[in-house]
Write a protein that holds these residues in place. Structure first.
Motif, PDB file in Angstrom:
ATOM      1  N   PHE A 297       0.850  -1.193   0.000  1.00 20.02           N
ATOM      2  CA  PHE A 297       0.000   0.000   0.000  1.00 20.02           C
ATOM      3  C   PHE A 297       0.881   1.237   0.000  1.00 20.02           C
ATOM      4  O   PHE A 297       1.834   1.344   0.786  1.00 20.02           O
ATOM      5  CB  PHE A 297      -0.910   0.017   1.229  1.00 20.02           C
ATOM      6  N   THR A 298       0.565   2.184  -0.879  1.00 19.90           N
ATOM      7  CA  THR A 298       1.231   3.482  -0.922  1.00 19.90           C
ATOM      8  C   THR A 298       0.217   4.550  -0.540  1.00 19.90           C
ATOM      9  O   THR A 298      -0.850   4.657  -1.161  1.00 19.90           O
ATOM     10  CB  THR A 298       1.777   3.773  -2.335  1.00 19.90           C
ATOM     11  N   ASN A 299       0.522   5.337   0.489  1.00 20.00           N
ATOM     12  CA  ASN A 299      -0.399   6.354   0.991  1.00 20.00           C
ATOM     13  C   ASN A 299      -0.379   7.577   0.070  1.00 20.00           C
ATOM     14  O   ASN A 299       0.602   8.308   0.028  1.00 20.00           O
ATOM     15  CB  ASN A 299       0.001   6.758   2.416  1.00 20.00           C
ATOM     16  N   PRO A 300      -1.477   7.838  -0.648  1.00 26.23           N
ATOM     17  CA  PRO A 300      -1.493   8.991  -1.554  1.00 26.23           C
ATOM     18  C   PRO A 300      -1.989  10.278  -0.894  1.00 26.23           C
ATOM     19  O   PRO A 300      -1.996  11.336  -1.531  1.00 26.23           O
ATOM     20  CB  PRO A 300      -2.489   8.550  -2.626  1.00 26.23           C
ATOM     21  N   TYR A 301      -2.405  10.168   0.374  1.00 26.69           N
ATOM     22  CA  TYR A 301      -3.080  11.293   1.003  1.00 26.69           C
ATOM     23  C   TYR A 301      -2.081  12.290   1.592  1.00 26.69           C
ATOM     24  O   TYR A 301      -0.892  11.987   1.754  1.00 26.69           O
ATOM     25  CB  TYR A 301      -4.042  10.782   2.073  1.00 26.69           C
ATOM     26  N   SER A 302      -2.591  13.448   1.937  1.00 34.49           N
ATOM     27  CA  SER A 302      -1.727  14.531   2.414  1.00 34.49           C
ATOM     28  C   SER A 302      -1.488  14.469   3.917  1.00 34.49           C
ATOM     29  O   SER A 302      -0.916  15.389   4.485  1.00 34.49           O
ATOM     30  CB  SER A 302      -2.358  15.879   2.035  1.00 34.49           C
ATOM     31  N   HIS A 303      -1.922  13.400   4.567  1.00 36.18           N
ATOM     32  CA  HIS A 303      -1.737  13.248   6.013  1.00 36.18           C
ATOM     33  C   HIS A 303      -1.548  11.768   6.327  1.00 36.18           C
ATOM     34  O   HIS A 303      -1.864  10.888   5.511  1.00 36.18           O
ATOM     35  CB  HIS A 303      -2.944  13.805   6.765  1.00 36.18           C
ATOM     36  N   PRO A 304      -1.046  11.432   7.515  1.00 37.75           N
ATOM     37  CA  PRO A 304      -0.830  10.019   7.873  1.00 37.75           C
ATOM     38  C   PRO A 304      -2.149   9.265   7.953  1.00 37.75           C
ATOM     39  O   PRO A 304      -3.194   9.836   8.278  1.00 37.75           O
ATOM     40  CB  PRO A 304      -0.147  10.101   9.250  1.00 37.75           C
ATOM     41  N   VAL A 305      -2.096   7.956   7.663  1.00 28.25           N
ATOM     42  CA  VAL A 305      -3.260   7.089   7.777  1.00 28.25           C
ATOM     43  C   VAL A 305      -2.857   5.813   8.496  1.00 28.25           C
ATOM     44  O   VAL A 305      -1.689   5.418   8.512  1.00 28.25           O
ATOM     45  CB  VAL A 305      -3.863   6.740   6.392  1.00 28.25           C
ATOM     46  N   SER A 306      -3.854   5.174   9.115  1.00 30.07           N
ATOM     47  CA  SER A 306      -3.650   3.866   9.740  1.00 30.07           C
ATOM     48  C   SER A 306      -4.908   3.054   9.510  1.00 30.07           C
ATOM     49  O   SER A 306      -5.939   3.580   9.085  1.00 30.07           O
ATOM     50  CB  SER A 306      -3.367   4.006  11.240  1.00 30.07           C
ATOM     51  N   GLY A 307      -4.857   1.751   9.805  1.00 25.27           N
ATOM     52  CA  GLY A 307      -6.050   0.946   9.595  1.00 25.27           C
ATOM     53  C   GLY A 307      -5.792  -0.525   9.795  1.00 25.27           C
ATOM     54  O   GLY A 307      -4.757  -0.936  10.335  1.00 25.27           O
ATOM     55  N   VAL A 308      -6.766  -1.334   9.349  1.00 23.84           N
ATOM     56  CA  VAL A 308      -6.694  -2.783   9.491  1.00 23.84           C
ATOM     57  C   VAL A 308      -6.754  -3.407   8.103  1.00 23.84           C
ATOM     58  O   VAL A 308      -7.649  -3.101   7.307  1.00 23.84           O
ATOM     59  CB  VAL A 308      -7.848  -3.315  10.364  1.00 23.84           C
TER      60      VAL A 308
ATOM     61  N   GLY B  26       4.105   7.400   2.003  1.00 23.22           N
ATOM     62  CA  GLY B  26       4.780   6.253   2.601  1.00 23.22           C
ATOM     63  C   GLY B  26       4.314   4.943   1.989  1.00 23.22           C
ATOM     64  O   GLY B  26       3.206   4.842   1.453  1.00 23.22           O
ATOM     65  N   VAL B  27       5.155   3.926   2.071  1.00 27.36           N
ATOM     66  CA  VAL B  27       4.859   2.613   1.495  1.00 27.36           C
ATOM     67  C   VAL B  27       4.986   1.560   2.589  1.00 27.36           C
ATOM     68  O   VAL B  27       5.941   1.581   3.378  1.00 27.36           O
ATOM     69  CB  VAL B  27       5.818   2.279   0.331  1.00 27.36           C
ATOM     70  N   VAL B  28       4.031   0.634   2.638  1.00 27.90           N
ATOM     71  CA  VAL B  28       4.101  -0.460   3.592  1.00 27.90           C
ATOM     72  C   VAL B  28       3.827  -1.767   2.864  1.00 27.90           C
ATOM     73  O   VAL B  28       3.009  -1.820   1.943  1.00 27.90           O
ATOM     74  CB  VAL B  28       3.091  -0.250   4.751  1.00 27.90           C
TER      75      VAL B  28
END
Length: 683
Positions: free
Chosen positions: A606-617, A641-643
């Motif tokens: 997953f690569t976060n495209p948003y302008s702020h941090p994200v978390s989830g399940v 970021g990439v996870v």
């Protein structure tokens, strides 16, 4: 001399399920066969061999209290209209004789019991030996669900995964779904759905007799998928919190829903919305042997007063107002089932619309269909069932009205938006197939100025002057993508030979697919001067920081209202669109050498495209690949970021299977999905 007796009876399951194309129902303890085709059982005798001259056998087949008794003959001629049992005289093993049982192509669907009666020297010996499950047979030409192409039978009966289409017609979102018809317990639950139905509880004999007809079966199932009138599978909910159940967006397949329904004693599962109702119904129909596909109608009208008109109201600043009982869903999902329609005429054979989402009553019950697609196209409202309702869903006109208080400032008509695009998954491909032309006669393309994006109408009731020379066209520059600005243009055309001063009001509201928009989250206002005959374009954008925290999985209603400062005339244009979410990427190691019962590894990125941090399940599932579901908690991930998350799975059966991943973001009301088709070779 010893008398003949039966030591054992074999249902020859492996041979029969291959012949009847039911081998994937391997988790069922019962023999699963299809009507209109013979299946074989083998007797193991002791004492002495079977003597065709002095011994005889009869078989009693029972469905509830209905039964038929048939002698076992030596004629191999099979009837598709009657029950028949026979021994093959060629190569007959008298100590282990085989008996073929053939059901009519119009036999009722259900779980049958049968008994064997042996008559020898005037004595009768009886043996009860189990049961079999009988399904419809789209491979049999005499069956009313016969579909003539093998690739379609594979897609609409055997395929246990697929895509559901959502979003908007200009930015279609393909959502993976696992139909799960071969998962443990699903077959039995689908059969029990018929048993739990009010029709069965009221009159079991009549229900069993009617189960020979897919028209009847489909109406029962359509009603039983929702729980409005009965102990149906799903409870619908379209607003508020989902704390008492599951958010409809979180479901990934039918299996969990059907299993929960069965395990709770047939208590409704919370919650469903249209695509969930339709996908679960597709599972049930495929299990029962009736070809079925999930269909999406973009801009689907719900015409409460049956006048084929949907009214939409806007403020003079472009805000959409919730003033009408009629509504347009950005998309609505139902199913089509394939069957002949001898009840209304052969010209109506083929795909039939069935809609299990509870919207209107049909015959006093919340169900819809089967409505022949051909009848909808030709507006045959004299035929059953529910053709006027479905016709309105794909054909209603839209009247758009700009108000100032209770005063109407402008009126325009849109005859193209409703039912603008209707699609289903393409046979054998992971893409949509356009079936709009099956439902309606497609109008020829028109000029730019008269296209749907131009909402000015000469029908305006607030005419000032002898002509209406102003057009406005609202146009997205490209399909919006999460993390990027929404860029659009407003084209304004002055077709008069006098200059104009125009107020320009732009308004954006978040909107659930089935509901009116919420409050405005972005707006801008300005004034422009138009020279005579001038054609000008305004470029505007909505930044990610302005929509990310508001929109989530919702859509955006964007509207522009032009106000002629001289004549006070208003012109409205609008567009509703979705923002494409990012996709999870799934890669599988050694994907060309996957076989059952061997451990495999996959990586979800997953690569976060948003302008702020994200978390989830993160949840990973796959029928035939993973038992149950695997979940991982994703820690906060910064912008761009990439996870990566590695998972292991062990395929349990051969075939093409779908591996699904779903990331539910905790702080944005967004589900991010991805899938990978996995080809599992036979070992």
């Amino acid at each position: 001399m010893e008398d003949l007796s039966i030591k054992n009876i074999s249902l020859e399951k492996s041979e029969n399920v291959e012949r009847h194309r039911t081998e994937d129902f391997s988790s069922s303890k019962a023999l699963v066969v299809r009507r209109g085709a013979p299946f074989r059982i083998r007797l193991q005798l002791e004492g002495r061999p079977f003597n065709p001259k002095t011994d005889s056998i009869r078989i009693k087949v029972m469905l509830g209290r209905l039964y038929v008794i048939m002698p076992v003959t030596f004629s191999k001629k099979v009837s598709t209209s009657h029950w028949k049992a026979f021994m093959d005289p060629e190569g007959l093993d008298l100590m282990n004789p085989s008996i073929f049982i053939s059901s009519p192509a119009s036999a009722s669907v259900g779980c049958y019991r049968f008994q064997l009666f042996v008559f020898t020297q005037g004595k009768q010996r009886r043996r009860v030996f189990g049961r079999f499950i009988l399904l419809c047979n789209p491979w049999c030409q005499e069956d009313t669900v016969y579909i003539p192409f093998e690739d379609q039978r594979e897609e609409y009966i055997q395929n246990d995964s697929g895509l559901l289409f959502m979003g908007t017609a200009k930015n279609i979102v393909a959502r993976p779904w696992s139909f799960d018809q071969y998962e443990s317990g699903v077959l039995e639950t689908c059969l029990n759905l018929l048993q739990v139905s009010p029709q069965h509880q009221k009159n079991r004999r009549k229900d069993y007799l009617n189960r020979n007809n897919p028209v009847y079966i489909s109406r029962v199932v359509s009603a039983m998928i929702n729980s409005e009138d009965d102990r149906g599978v799903l409870k619908g909910k379209w607003s508020g919190e989902f704390k008492e159940g599951v958010n409809p967006s979180s479901w990934t397949g039918s299996g969990d829903i059907l299993k929960q329904w069965a395990e709770t004693g047939y208590s409704p599962v919370k919650y469903g919305q249209c695509w969930v109702f339709a996908a679960v119904m597709c599972t049930v129909m495929r299990v029962l042997g009736i070809p079925c596909r999930v269909v999406t109608n973009f801009n689907s009208a719900h015409d409460k007063n049956d006048n084929l008109v949907i009214e939409e109201f806007y403020s003079e600043s472009g805000k959409k107002l919730n003033l009408s009982k009629d509504s347009i869903w950005n998309f609505h999902v139902w199913v089509e089932c394939w069957m002949t329609r001898p009840d209304i005429g052969s010209g109506m054979d083929g795909w039939q619309v069935l809609d299990p989402t509870p919207q209107e009553r049909s015959g006093g019950v919340f169900c819809c269909g089967p409505a022949p697609v051909k009848a909808i196209k030709d507006r045959r409202i004299d035929l059953v069932y529910d053709i006027p309702f479905v016709y309105a869903e794909v054909n209603a006109d839209i009247h758009m009205i700009v108000l100032s208080g209770e005063r109407m400032l402008s009126f325009s008509k849109d005859t193209e938006r409703v039912g603008s695009f209707i699609c289903t998954k393409a046979v054998g491909h992971l893409r949509h197939q356009n079936i709009t032309g099956d439902y309606k006669y497609i109008k020829s393309p028109t000029s730019t100025l008269s296209s749907r994006s131009s909402t000015h109408s000469d029908d305006s009731t607030l005419s000032r002057g002898s002509s209406k020379g102003v057009f406005v066209i609202l146009d997205l520059e490209k399909a919006p993508v999460a993390g990027e600005p929404v860029r659009f243009s407003v084209r304004i055309i002055n077709k008069q030979t006098i200059p104009k001063m125009m107020k320009v009001h732009l308004n954006a509201q978040a909107k659930e697919y089935h509901n009116s928009p919420s409050d405005t989250f972005w707006e801008t206002h300005g004034v422009i001067k138009l020279a005579p005959m001038e054609d000008t374009i305004l470029h505007r954008q909505i930044l990610p920081a302005q929509y990310e925290d508001v929109v989530g999985d919702d859509l955006i209603n964007l509207a522009v209202v032009l106000e002629d400062m001289g004549s006070q005339e208003r012109v409205l244009a609008m567009e509703e669109f979705n923002i494409a979410s990012p996709l999870l990427n799934i890669q599988i190691a050694d994907e060309d050498s996957i076989v059952p019962n061997q451990k495999q590894t996959a990586t979800v990125t997953f690569t976060n495209p948003y302008s702020h941090p994200v978390s989830g399940v993160l949840t990973v599932a796959g029928a035939g690949l993973i038992q149950g579901k695997i979940q991982f908690r994703m820690p906060p991930l910064g912008p761009r970021g990439v996870v990566e998350q590695r998972i292991t799975f062990v395929p349990s059966m051969a075939g093409t299977k779908m591996l699904q991943a779903n990331l539910s973001l905790a702080n944005m009301r967004i589900n991010i999905r991805g899938f990978k088709m996995v080809s599992v070779s036979r070992a």
